[in-house]
Scaffold this motif. Sequence first.
Motif, PDB file in Angstrom:
ATOM      1  N   LEU A  28       3.561   3.954 -10.090  1.00 30.96           N
ATOM      2  CA  LEU A  28       2.209   4.058 -10.632  1.00 30.96           C
ATOM      3  C   LEU A  28       1.234   3.244  -9.792  1.00 30.96           C
ATOM      4  O   LEU A  28       0.175   3.736  -9.388  1.00 30.96           O
ATOM      5  CB  LEU A  28       2.214   3.558 -12.073  1.00 30.96           C
ATOM      6  N   ILE A  29       1.600   1.993  -9.491  1.00 29.19           N
ATOM      7  CA  ILE A  29       0.716   1.140  -8.688  1.00 29.19           C
ATOM      8  C   ILE A  29       0.454   1.793  -7.341  1.00 29.19           C
ATOM      9  O   ILE A  29      -0.691   1.956  -6.910  1.00 29.19           O
ATOM     10  CB  ILE A  29       1.365  -0.250  -8.460  1.00 29.19           C
ATOM     11  N   ILE A  30       1.538   2.192  -6.672  1.00 32.55           N
ATOM     12  CA  ILE A  30       1.401   2.724  -5.314  1.00 32.55           C
ATOM     13  C   ILE A  30       0.566   3.999  -5.316  1.00 32.55           C
ATOM     14  O   ILE A  30      -0.372   4.150  -4.527  1.00 32.55           O
ATOM     15  CB  ILE A  30       2.793   2.969  -4.703  1.00 32.55           C
ATOM     16  N   ALA A  31       0.868   4.912  -6.248  1.00 32.17           N
ATOM     17  CA  ALA A  31       0.151   6.187  -6.247  1.00 32.17           C
ATOM     18  C   ALA A  31      -1.323   5.980  -6.582  1.00 32.17           C
ATOM     19  O   ALA A  31      -2.195   6.545  -5.915  1.00 32.17           O
ATOM     20  CB  ALA A  31       0.796   7.146  -7.234  1.00 32.17           C
ATOM     21  N   LEU A  32      -1.614   5.162  -7.592  1.00 28.15           N
ATOM     22  CA  LEU A  32      -3.014   5.004  -7.996  1.00 28.15           C
ATOM     23  C   LEU A  32      -3.832   4.302  -6.923  1.00 28.15           C
ATOM     24  O   LEU A  32      -4.911   4.763  -6.546  1.00 28.15           O
ATOM     25  CB  LEU A  32      -3.114   4.233  -9.322  1.00 28.15           C
ATOM     26  N   VAL A  33      -3.318   3.192  -6.411  1.00 27.81           N
ATOM     27  CA  VAL A  33      -4.089   2.443  -5.407  1.00 27.81           C
ATOM     28  C   VAL A  33      -4.290   3.288  -4.161  1.00 27.81           C
ATOM     29  O   VAL A  33      -5.394   3.355  -3.613  1.00 27.81           O
ATOM     30  CB  VAL A  33      -3.391   1.116  -5.058  1.00 27.81           C
ATOM     31  N   SER A  34      -3.230   3.972  -3.705  1.00 26.48           N
ATOM     32  CA  SER A  34      -3.409   4.726  -2.465  1.00 26.48           C
ATOM     33  C   SER A  34      -4.350   5.901  -2.692  1.00 26.48           C
ATOM     34  O   SER A  34      -5.123   6.244  -1.803  1.00 26.48           O
ATOM     35  CB  SER A  34      -2.070   5.171  -1.892  1.00 26.48           C
ATOM     36  N   THR A  35      -4.317   6.529  -3.876  1.00 29.62           N
ATOM     37  CA  THR A  35      -5.257   7.619  -4.134  1.00 29.62           C
ATOM     38  C   THR A  35      -6.694   7.116  -4.090  1.00 29.62           C
ATOM     39  O   THR A  35      -7.559   7.715  -3.439  1.00 29.62           O
ATOM     40  CB  THR A  35      -4.984   8.254  -5.508  1.00 29.62           C
ATOM     41  N   ALA A  36      -6.944   6.002  -4.766  1.00 30.54           N
ATOM     42  CA  ALA A  36      -8.311   5.475  -4.808  1.00 30.54           C
ATOM     43  C   ALA A  36      -8.803   5.139  -3.399  1.00 30.54           C
ATOM     44  O   ALA A  36      -9.900   5.546  -2.995  1.00 30.54           O
ATOM     45  CB  ALA A  36      -8.364   4.238  -5.702  1.00 30.54           C
ATOM     46  N   LEU A  37      -7.979   4.443  -2.646  1.00 26.03           N
ATOM     47  CA  LEU A  37      -8.383   4.062  -1.288  1.00 26.03           C
ATOM     48  C   LEU A  37      -8.638   5.286  -0.417  1.00 26.03           C
ATOM     49  O   LEU A  37      -9.645   5.371   0.289  1.00 26.03           O
ATOM     50  CB  LEU A  37      -7.299   3.207  -0.639  1.00 26.03           C
TER      51      LEU A  37
END
Lengths: 311, 303
Positions: A87-96
């Motif tokens: 969840l952390i990896i997918a959300l942060v990378s999507t936002a960036l």
Amino acid sequence: MSTPNTRANPAFYAVIALLVFMSVGPVILMFLNSFKLDVDIISGTSGLIFLPTIQNYEKALCDVLWYEPDHIDFCSLKFGNAFINSLIIALVSTALTLVIGCMAAYALVRFRFMGRDTVSLSTLMVRMVPPAVLLVPVFGLWNNEFCLDRDGLIGGAIRDTFGGRGDVCLAGTHSGIILIYVAMNLPFVIWILQSFIVQVPRSLEEAARVDGAGPFQVFFKVVLPLIKPGLAAAAIFTFRIAWNEYLLASALSDRDTRTVPILIVNNMSEFNVEWGVIMATGMLLAIPPIIFTLLASRQIITGMTAGAVKG
Amino acid sequence: MRTAMANRLTPYMFMAPAAIIMAIALMYPLGYMVWGSFRDWNPSQTIGEAEFVGLKNYIFLWNDPNFHESLGVTLRFAFFVVTIEMVIGVGLALLLDREIRGISLLRTMFILPMMIAPVVVGLMWRYMYHPTVGTFNRFLDSIGLPRVDWLGDHALTSVIIADIWQWTPFIFILSLAALQSLPRSALEAARIDGATAWQQIIHIKLPLMMPVLIVTALLRLIDAFKVLEVILVMTEGGPGLSTEILALRISRTATEFRELGVAAAMSNYLLILLLLLTVGMFAFNRWQEARAARLNALVEEES
């Protein structure tokens, strides 16, 4: 363009029903199996008549449950932990990816500047690079080169506080995986968003500029709100790749930063027989994309056609 | 003066984050890989410690029968997958191009397989192909036919079927979109002239859809070289090397055999192959645009 008699044709509806059955069938099968005990799956009293149980899910989620189910002796799967990592990896990378890609796409569409053609050509080229090709260099770089040296100020401080082997590397951290996902998804996002930004009327931006807005204000207050559908499409595609990716994550993560796909693949080879639990973990991994599909199928299709047809 | 300066810098400021990230995490690794492919390199060394061996890795692969086998499997997989998916996808689009109630719901269901993680897709199909508890063999049993050893003797076919299941909808949706944006006047004219449904498809619909179809096929072809997880979960490349596509072989060479130099050289071969495809696609696009421009000019001259 249809004549009335073809519309009433029952064979036509039979074809459609068959297609729907074929595309959704396997998913439903997995869903049903995730609620069966292994005994039921293997003995093959197939069909819909079985006693649904949530034991598989309890077993999968045993490290985050607030109670202790009595059929579990030892909690071997660290699914909850992996789920949070994913969840952390997918959300942060999507936002960036979205923020950075949006700005780049805007610059490529709206400004003429030196090196513009090179940039858009290389963006297109890089889109073709398979993750497997990145495996070797990323493994080497993230483990050996992208490190804070043990002699450096920050690296030394981190080592003194946390201990460890001396230098701190990107491999094995969330940010290491996020970095490669952002880089991997950027070309695609830039490509899709370009086709949406082209459609924003230039006069709107000029009006804002006359009213005294700077380039960044024009971008954030005028352009961004107008390309929301494109942003949604790009966001879903990026999230999907970051959420589903296995290969690079498996090369870069360690015990604590494992994502769900890695966990599933590892489990698959270890206990070949626990179909119920594996199906349950698979189902949990599949749920976020399924929800997106149900909520935003129109945006997904827009993104798909924009990516292929307009480009 | 200062505003002019700021204005000229604006595009670079917008580009900078993307350019920096792509330089660090894509371009630099790719260069690093090319450099590493000339070395005898194992994972415990840094690249500086690895011995320079020139073209040895490339020559080794060029003569390696396992690599040939892998390359053959990859090409066969890509070829069959793209051909079959194009035929089924375009066929279905032509068949279903009429007003259907609830079309958006249908499309939602068709895109579901693409959105689910490849790992999970592999998992579902591995279960369905299972020799004893799997759905297919149970079905064959129940109608009295002999069982099939899906992931054994017919592993490559089974893997291709799974990929067709996952990606045919992609082609279906794109060609349906192309079909529904065709100029209605041409079709109308053909119908008035008495063209049969077949004639309409072959002489009008397919030629008009061709540009989109070719781009779609090329996109799918490039994606077919990226497939890895589905096959990894279903067969792990086996039995033997029968489903070991190149991407899988690269990852095994790097992690199991611990020969990063060879894996890097193999990645380079794959990259060159894809580069050729991409350049082909790009050239085709340019040619298409030029042709469209020429046609437009002709039309304008006539009118």
